[in-house]
Design an enzyme around this catalytic site. Structure first.
Site, short mmCIF file in Angstrom:
data_model
loop_
_atom_site.label_atom_id
_atom_site.label_comp_id
_atom_site.label_asym_id
_atom_site.label_seq_id
_atom_site.Cartn_x
_atom_site.Cartn_y
_atom_site.Cartn_z
N CYS A 45 0.81 -1.32 -0.03
CA CYS A 45 -0.06 0.00 0.07
C CYS A 45 0.90 1.28 0.06
CB CYS A 45 -1.11 -0.02 1.31
SG CYS A 45 -2.14 -1.41 1.27
C1 BEZ Z 1 0.48 -4.63 1.99
O1 BEZ Z 1 0.12 -3.51 1.50
O2 BEZ Z 1 1.78 -4.97 1.89
C2 BEZ Z 1 -0.11 -5.67 2.55
C3 BEZ Z 1 -1.54 -5.40 3.14
C4 BEZ Z 1 -2.38 -6.37 3.61
C5 BEZ Z 1 -2.03 -7.61 3.60
C6 BEZ Z 1 -0.83 -8.16 2.43
C7 BEZ Z 1 -0.14 -6.96 2.19
#
Ligand code: BEZ
Length: 217
Positions: A45
């Site tokens: 994210c």
């Molecule tokens: C991420 O943004 O890296 C992420 C968020 C939730 C679950 C898996 C990855």
């Protein structure tokens, strides 16, 4: 029933990192790109938020406003405090200047109204949803990515280009089309009308597959 292309985008009022908004009013005459992020302070994210910020001029060129909702906020902080603290990290690590709004959605009402939580994947966090919303406030595109895959923003900009072109001309865009490439004349246009409607020329590959140079450039 799940939201579908052609449906009116659900309207909502929300507090955001840029103040309170009423979604449809905030969109005004712009296109909207409304995205969900599973959680603040997560690696994929973080790269996505930075990428959207760094593509600011590309969204602006297309009269498109990005808006983000993230329901997974840091414990001990209010949702807006969490978003704002995360934005600092994004700016630092992604060499970005995030100035589009991140929405707070403490009760997940907005995420649920857009079907951004897919309980069989995760019953509390959203998947990575993308909704492109036209100036008429209807949904033009829906994509869902899993949490483990960061979005392809080149694709999102490409779809905006296609949507904006096909909203104004009787064309569609072929597989892997990119801005500047030939387009398909829609089947509703009789072949005899093509020279007047598309004076740049055309090619008849089959009677149902007629191409023409991109008409708006
Ligand atoms: C991420 O943004 O890296 C992420 C968020 C939730 C679950 C898996 C990855």
């Amino acid at each position: 029933m799940a939201l579908q292309i052609g449906d009116k985008a659900p309207n909502f009022k929300a507090n955001t990192t840029n103040g309170e908004i009423s979604f449809h009013d905030w969109l005004g005459d712009s296109w909207g790109v409304f995205m969900s992020h599973p959680a603040d302070f997560t690696p994929v994210c973080t790269t996505e938020i930075g990428k959207v910020a760094n593509l600011k001029s590309e969204f602006k060129k297309r009269n498109a406003k990005p808006l983000v909702v993230s329901v997974g906020t840091k414990e001990g902080l209010t949702p807006l405090e969490s978003h704002r603290a995360w934005i600092k990290d994004v700016n630092e690590t992604q060499k970005a200047h995030v100035d589009f709004p991140l929405v707070e959605d403490p009760d997940k009402d907005i995420a649920n109204s857009y079907g951004m939580i897919h309980p069989n994947a995760n019953d509390t966090l959203t998947v990575r949803s993308v909704f492109i919303i036209g100036p008429d406030k209807t949904i033009k595109l829906i994509i869902s990515y899993p949490a483990s895959t960061g979005r392809n923003f080149v694709e999102i900009l490409r779809v905006l280009d296609s949507l904006q072109l096909t909203a104004n001309y009787q064309v569609a865009t072929p597989a892997d089309w990119k801005y500047g490439e030939d387009c398909i004349v829609v089947p509703a246009v009789p072949t005899e009308d093509i020279p007047t409607k598309f004076p740049k020329g055309h090619t008849i590959v089959k009677e149902y597959l007629r191409t023409t140079p991109q008409p708006n450039i």
